[in-house]
Design a protein around this motif. Structure first.
Motif, PDB file in Angstrom:
ATOM      1  N   LEU A 129      55.780  45.919  48.814  1.00 11.89           N
ATOM      2  CA  LEU A 129      54.490  46.423  48.367  1.00 11.89           C
ATOM      3  C   LEU A 129      53.463  45.308  48.329  1.00 11.89           C
ATOM      4  N   ALA A 130      53.882  44.119  47.914  1.00 11.89           N
ATOM      5  CA  ALA A 130      52.958  42.992  47.852  1.00 11.89           C
ATOM      6  C   ALA A 130      52.408  42.640  49.226  1.00 11.89           C
ATOM      7  N   VAL A 131      53.254  42.732  50.239  1.00 13.01           N
ATOM      8  CA  VAL A 131      52.810  42.446  51.607  1.00 13.01           C
ATOM      9  C   VAL A 131      51.657  43.366  51.991  1.00 13.01           C
ATOM     10  N   GLN A 132      51.723  44.621  51.566  1.00 13.35           N
ATOM     11  CA  GLN A 132      50.687  45.592  51.905  1.00 13.35           C
ATOM     12  C   GLN A 132      49.415  45.400  51.085  1.00 13.35           C
ATOM     13  N   LEU A 133      49.559  44.902  49.868  1.00 15.39           N
ATOM     14  CA  LEU A 133      48.446  44.961  48.925  1.00 15.39           C
ATOM     15  C   LEU A 133      47.744  43.635  48.668  1.00 15.39           C
ATOM     16  N   CYS A 134      48.475  42.555  48.756  1.00 12.07           N
ATOM     17  CA  CYS A 134      47.937  41.300  48.242  1.00 12.07           C
ATOM     18  C   CYS A 134      46.887  40.698  49.166  1.00 12.07           C
ATOM     19  N   ASP A 135      45.967  40.014  48.556  1.00 14.35           N
ATOM     20  CA  ASP A 135      44.952  39.266  49.279  1.00 14.35           C
ATOM     21  C   ASP A 135      45.642  38.240  50.175  1.00 14.35           C
ATOM     22  N   PRO A 136      45.147  38.030  51.407  1.00 14.94           N
ATOM     23  CA  PRO A 136      45.769  37.030  52.285  1.00 14.94           C
ATOM     24  C   PRO A 136      45.819  35.638  51.674  1.00 14.94           C
ATOM     25  N   LYS A 137      44.928  35.340  50.732  1.00 18.70           N
ATOM     26  CA  LYS A 137      44.937  34.037  50.079  1.00 18.70           C
ATOM     27  C   LYS A 137      46.144  33.865  49.167  1.00 18.70           C
ATOM     28  N   MET A 138      46.808  34.973  48.843  1.00 17.81           N
ATOM     29  CA  MET A 138      47.937  34.911  47.945  1.00 17.81           C
ATOM     30  C   MET A 138      49.161  34.424  48.703  1.00 17.81           C
ATOM     31  N   ARG A 204      45.559  47.455  44.197  1.00 17.21           N
ATOM     32  CA  ARG A 204      45.053  46.324  44.978  1.00 17.21           C
ATOM     33  C   ARG A 204      43.950  45.585  44.208  1.00 17.21           C
ATOM     34  N   GLN A 205      43.076  46.343  43.541  1.00 20.01           N
ATOM     35  CA  GLN A 205      41.997  45.714  42.793  1.00 20.01           C
ATOM     36  C   GLN A 205      42.541  44.882  41.629  1.00 20.01           C
ATOM     37  N   LEU A 206      43.561  45.394  40.941  1.00 23.03           N
ATOM     38  CA  LEU A 206      44.174  44.627  39.857  1.00 23.03           C
ATOM     39  C   LEU A 206      44.755  43.317  40.376  1.00 23.03           C
ATOM     40  N   LEU A 207      45.435  43.372  41.508  1.00 21.65           N
ATOM     41  CA  LEU A 207      46.023  42.164  42.078  1.00 21.65           C
ATOM     42  C   LEU A 207      44.949  41.168  42.500  1.00 21.65           C
ATOM     43  N   GLN A 208      43.872  41.664  43.084  1.00 23.68           N
ATOM     44  CA  GLN A 208      42.777  40.785  43.481  1.00 23.68           C
ATOM     45  C   GLN A 208      42.111  40.158  42.256  1.00 23.68           C
ATOM     46  N   ASP A 210      43.580  39.588  39.394  1.00 24.38           N
ATOM     47  CA  ASP A 210      44.523  38.591  38.877  1.00 24.38           C
ATOM     48  C   ASP A 210      44.433  37.298  39.675  1.00 24.38           C
ATOM     49  N   GLN A 211      44.324  37.435  41.006  1.00 29.42           N
ATOM     50  CA  GLN A 211      44.229  36.245  41.839  1.00 29.42           C
ATOM     51  C   GLN A 211      42.942  35.484  41.576  1.00 29.42           C
ATOM     52  N   ALA A 212      41.837  36.212  41.387  1.00 33.48           N
ATOM     53  CA  ALA A 212      40.562  35.564  41.098  1.00 33.48           C
ATOM     54  C   ALA A 212      40.636  34.806  39.777  1.00 33.48           C
TER      55      ALA A 212
END
Length: 221
Positions: A129-138, A204-208, A210-212
């Motif tokens: 799931l992370a592969v599909q959702l995460c920002d490429p910077k992750m 996806r927005q939550l993950l982005q 979190d990364q920010a």
């Protein structure tokens, strides 16, 4: 899409037909064929803390006993696919088990996530799931290990509202199809698909976010 935790319908249909003819061996084979998938579902969806207090095998047996007692009615008038019917019985037992042990727990569990990816369940599905959702910077430079990526995804899932969380878990952890999810949720397929797409956007927005936040914290150090 990853393989469903449930066995294929082909052999199940043969066993169902035999069970309708009164073949007791077919009934036993039918239930035994679904024992491992039921256990897998319980391990995936029953709260981890509750699993420390109960024997999952006992819950599985409770599900199978109830299914056996209700099977004749199902065979007469099947309301849904057999594995989804079993899933509903298992789901009721998951909720009941959680509620019983929440009440008896020494410390308050009300603030804990009652239904979650279990101790054997998450990493591979979370990674996919992370592969599909995460920002490429992750990248591994930002997140040190695969386990951390899996934990990040699971924590974000738990922060979704109940409807969003449920459709994500059904699709990516139970690996139900959109048609199966629609049947479980009593929605038409387009509505089920739309609910899933909305849930993916929110996750996806939550993950982005979190990364920010992580990037800002690193910049401040």
């Amino acid at each position: 899409m990853a393989k469903s935790i449930w066995p294929s319908d082909d052999k199940t249909d043969v066993l169902l037909d035999a069970a309708r003819e009164g073949d007791s061996r077919a009934v036993n084979q039918l239930l035994d064929r679904h024992r491992k998938p039921i256990r897998r579902l319980i391990e995936l969806r029953l709260d981890r803390k509750v699993q420390r207090r109960v024997d999952v095998s006992d819950v599985v047996q409770e599900v199978l006993v109830e299914a056996s007692g209700r099977l004749e009615n199902y065979l007469t008038d099947p309301s849904m696919a057999f594995h989804l019917w079993l899933r509903q019985i298992a789901w009721d037992h998951i909720i009941d088990t959680y509620r019983r042990h929440r009440v008896s727990a020494k410390r308050n569990m009300d603030r804990e996530q009652p239904l979650a990816v279990g101790p054997t369940g998450g990493d591979e599905s979370s990674m996919n799931l992370a592969v599909q959702l995460c920002d490429p910077k992750m990248t591994p430079a930002a997140i040190a290990t695969q386990r951390e990526i899996a934990e990040l995804v699971e924590k974000a899932i738990h922060r979704l509202d109940e409807n969003d969380r449920e459709v994500i878990l059904m699709r990516h952890y139970e690996h139900l199809s959109n048609l199966e999810i629609a049947e479980v949720l009593k929605l038409n397929p387009p509505a089920a698909s739309m609910r899933y797409l909305r849930a993916v956007r929110r996750l996806r927005q939550l993950l982005q976010d979190d990364q920010a936040t992580e990037d800002l914290n690193q910049a401040d150090t």
